[in-house]
Design a protein around this motif. Structure first.
Motif, PDB file in Angstrom:
ATOM      1  N   ALA A  85      -6.032   7.568  -4.588  1.00  0.00           N
ATOM      2  CA  ALA A  85      -4.960   7.655  -5.553  1.00  0.00           C
ATOM      3  C   ALA A  85      -4.707   6.527  -6.360  1.00  0.00           C
ATOM      4  CB  ALA A  85      -3.429   8.112  -4.933  1.00  0.00           C
ATOM      5  N   PHE A  86      -5.642   5.477  -5.893  1.00  0.00           N
ATOM      6  CA  PHE A  86      -5.362   4.355  -6.953  1.00  0.00           C
ATOM      7  C   PHE A  86      -6.549   4.006  -7.713  1.00  0.00           C
ATOM      8  CE2 PHE A  86      -2.729   4.358  -3.228  1.00  0.00           C
ATOM      9  CZ  PHE A  86      -1.365   4.034  -3.760  1.00  0.00           C
ATOM     10  N   MET A  87      -7.405   4.630  -7.780  1.00  0.00           N
ATOM     11  CA  MET A  87      -8.748   4.415  -8.529  1.00  0.00           C
ATOM     12  C   MET A  87      -8.672   5.503  -9.665  1.00  0.00           C
ATOM     13  SD  MET A  87     -11.794   4.564  -5.523  1.00  0.00           S
ATOM     14  CE  MET A  87     -11.762   3.340  -4.170  1.00  0.00           C
ATOM     15  N   GLU A 153       1.522 -17.368  -8.690  1.00  0.00           N
ATOM     16  CA  GLU A 153       1.389 -16.005  -8.584  1.00  0.00           C
ATOM     17  C   GLU A 153       0.065 -15.543  -9.041  1.00  0.00           C
ATOM     18  OE1 GLU A 153       4.884 -13.958 -10.197  1.00  0.00           O
ATOM     19  OE2 GLU A 153       6.331 -15.173  -9.085  1.00  0.00           O
ATOM     20  N   PRO A 154      -0.948 -15.756  -8.499  1.00  0.00           N
ATOM     21  CA  PRO A 154      -2.246 -15.435  -8.561  1.00  0.00           C
ATOM     22  C   PRO A 154      -2.201 -13.810  -8.747  1.00  0.00           C
ATOM     23  CG  PRO A 154      -2.334 -15.859  -6.548  1.00  0.00           C
ATOM     24  CD  PRO A 154      -0.845 -16.380  -6.952  1.00  0.00           C
ATOM     25  N   GLU A 155      -3.103 -13.389  -9.770  1.00  0.00           N
ATOM     26  CA  GLU A 155      -3.006 -11.836  -9.888  1.00  0.00           C
ATOM     27  C   GLU A 155      -4.203 -11.437  -8.908  1.00  0.00           C
ATOM     28  OE1 GLU A 155      -4.626  -8.439 -13.046  1.00  0.00           O
ATOM     29  OE2 GLU A 155      -4.604 -10.795 -13.745  1.00  0.00           O
ATOM     30  N   ILE A 156      -3.853 -10.473  -8.084  1.00  0.00           N
ATOM     31  CA  ILE A 156      -5.052 -10.012  -7.232  1.00  0.00           C
ATOM     32  C   ILE A 156      -5.456  -8.654  -7.577  1.00  0.00           C
ATOM     33  CG2 ILE A 156      -5.159  -9.474  -4.701  1.00  0.00           C
ATOM     34  CD1 ILE A 156      -3.470 -11.726  -3.895  1.00  0.00           C
ATOM     35  N   CYS A 157      -6.542  -8.274  -7.191  1.00  0.00           N
ATOM     36  CA  CYS A 157      -7.154  -7.010  -7.720  1.00  0.00           C
ATOM     37  C   CYS A 157      -8.063  -6.558  -6.669  1.00  0.00           C
ATOM     38  CB  CYS A 157      -7.635  -6.915  -9.226  1.00  0.00           C
ATOM     39  SG  CYS A 157      -8.165  -5.242  -9.644  1.00  0.00           S
ATOM     40  N   LEU A 200      -3.124  -1.441  -5.488  1.00  0.00           N
ATOM     41  CA  LEU A 200      -2.292  -0.459  -4.533  1.00  0.00           C
ATOM     42  C   LEU A 200      -0.651  -0.256  -5.320  1.00  0.00           C
ATOM     43  CD1 LEU A 200      -3.038  -0.991  -0.952  1.00  0.00           C
ATOM     44  CD2 LEU A 200      -3.699   0.656  -2.549  1.00  0.00           C
ATOM     45  N   LEU A 201      -0.575  -1.100  -6.265  1.00  0.00           N
ATOM     46  CA  LEU A 201       0.821  -1.146  -7.016  1.00  0.00           C
ATOM     47  C   LEU A 201       0.785  -0.153  -8.146  1.00  0.00           C
ATOM     48  CD1 LEU A 201       1.787  -5.054  -7.004  1.00  0.00           C
ATOM     49  CD2 LEU A 201       2.307  -3.360  -5.383  1.00  0.00           C
ATOM     50  N   GLU A 202      -0.651   0.354  -8.393  1.00  0.00           N
ATOM     51  CA  GLU A 202      -0.650   1.206  -9.638  1.00  0.00           C
ATOM     52  C   GLU A 202      -1.507   2.237  -9.396  1.00  0.00           C
ATOM     53  OE1 GLU A 202      -2.808  -1.251 -12.640  1.00  0.00           O
ATOM     54  OE2 GLU A 202      -1.222  -2.817 -12.547  1.00  0.00           O
ATOM     55  N   PHE A 216       2.584   1.664   2.536  1.00  0.00           N
ATOM     56  CA  PHE A 216       1.162   1.160   2.890  1.00  0.00           C
ATOM     57  C   PHE A 216       1.404   0.621   4.222  1.00  0.00           C
ATOM     58  CE2 PHE A 216      -2.432  -1.566   3.451  1.00  0.00           C
ATOM     59  CZ  PHE A 216      -3.524  -0.349   3.493  1.00  0.00           C
ATOM     60  N   LEU A 217       2.161  -0.533   4.637  1.00  0.00           N
ATOM     61  CA  LEU A 217       2.171  -1.197   5.845  1.00  0.00           C
ATOM     62  C   LEU A 217       2.562  -0.202   6.961  1.00  0.00           C
ATOM     63  CD1 LEU A 217       2.121  -3.696   7.433  1.00  0.00           C
ATOM     64  CD2 LEU A 217       4.593  -4.051   6.755  1.00  0.00           C
TER      65      LEU A 217
END
Length: 355
Positions: A85-87, A153-157, A200-202, A216-217
């Motif tokens: 759902a996040f792709m 606050e590094p951007e993680i993808c 997973l935030l989008e 998710f957790l």
């Protein structure tokens, strides 16, 4: 969902052999694919089953009861379906439509990605990627190296790699769950198109299945908890059989003592697993009613998973010292089941770090 007894016996009979090879037998892997268990969380439009969380947890527990590595790989492989759902829709279709589709990867952000035209140049390595040698796609998190210099606050993808982009470093040397191919993967200077990234935030708008908005957790913790229950049930059954075989050789008081230990462990596990099932089913029902999760509710699910897995783990810790010298031999089924249970419950999502 149930497998024929002949298949169960075959998986268990070859289980010690697969510890030597470090990978699941091809026949066992085919069973997971044929039953569609890797695609339990994949929408029907991609050939999946789109099972509810309570339904899937029963499959995971059952598969782990059959065999630890078999259940672990079933659960880890199916869990990758959460990412659909996040792709981007085209990417999701490409990743999940094949019958044998299964993801291996890591959520740890131990890679780096440098933006470039149309995508990123990725480098990194990620440990404990279960199912690495039969994965059709690899996913892993990277820190985006931007020029803004904001390290706070590094951007993680997340990135979806094709198998040809990944090097598998065969370093899984654990004493349990040996046949899970949980190796390190490495990516060197690979170009990944922007459409093969996700967060997973989008969530994309094309999949509104309830599972994809379940937190998710607790989702992840519940899947691992189901594994611990299944392995523990198998261990208790094996302990019963071993005690029955040794009854004639043991003193009456020793056999009675061990039998009572097994009975108490069965009772404790039954109550814990029943409570786990009820909490998950209630949370799922509330979710279907579109009730938002409160922080306390998420914490309750998490705590239930932690407590249940600790009770499952205690089955082996309490019983093994009383099962005789044969139980410490690695070629004995009860020893393998105990090692698998210890290893499964070592996952950080099942370890309570607070008193």
């Amino acid at each position: 969902m149930r497998l024929e007894q002949q298949i169960i016996d075959q998986i268990r009979e070859t289980s010690l052999q697969t510890e030597q090879t470090g990978k699941l037998a091809p026949e066992a892997l085919s069973i997971i694919i044929e039953r569609g268990w890797f695609k339990l969380f994949v929408p029907e439009s991609y050939g999946g089953a789109m099972a509810s969380l309570p339904e899937a947890l029963k499959v995971f527990e059952y598969a782990a009861w059959v065999d630890g590595s078999f259940g672990w790989l079933t659960t880890i492989g199916a869990g990758g379906g959460y990412f659909v759902a996040f792709m981007q829709p085209e990417t999701a279709a490409n990743v999940f439509t094949p019958v044998e589709a299964v993801i291996a990867g890591s959520g740890m952000p131990t890679g780096t990605a440098i933006p470039t035209d149309g995508g990123y140049i990725v480098n990194g390595s990620w440990g404990y990627c279960s199912g690495s040698e039969h994965a059709t796609t690899f996913t892993a998190n990277c820190i985006i190296q931007n020029d803004n210099g904001n390290e706070a606050e590094p951007e993680i993808c997340a990135f979806a790699f094709t198998p040809d982009q990944v090097e598998i470093v065969k370093d899984w040397q654990a004493f349990g769950l040996k046949a899970t191919d949980s190796h390190t993967i490495r990516v060197k200077n690979q170009f990944v198109k922007r459409e093969r990234t996700f967060s997973l935030l989008e969530q994309t708008a094309c999949h509104n299945e309830p599972l994809f908005s379940y937190p998710f957790l607790p989702f992840a913790q519940a899947t691992f908890c189901a594994i611990s229950i299944g392995i523990a049930k198998h261990l208790l059954e094996e302990a019963q059989q071993l005690a029955a075989q040794k009854q004639a050789a043991w003193r009456v008081d020793r056999y009675t003592f061990v039998a009572e230990l097994i009975a108490q462990a069965e009772l404790d596990l039954h109550h814990a697993s029943l409570n786990f099932q009820q909490i998950i089913e209630q949370s799922w029902s509330n979710h279907l009613d579109q009730r938002a999760f409160t922080e306390d509710e998420v914490a309750d699910i998490s705590n239930c998973c932690l407590q249940t897995s600790r009770i499952a783990l205690s089955c082996g810790q309490k019983l093994l010292p009383y099962m005789g010298m044969s139980a410490i031999m690695e070629h004995e089924p009860i020893n393998q089941i105990w090692r698998d249970l210890q290893t499964a419950c070592q996952h950080s999502l099942l370890v309570p770090f607070a008193k």
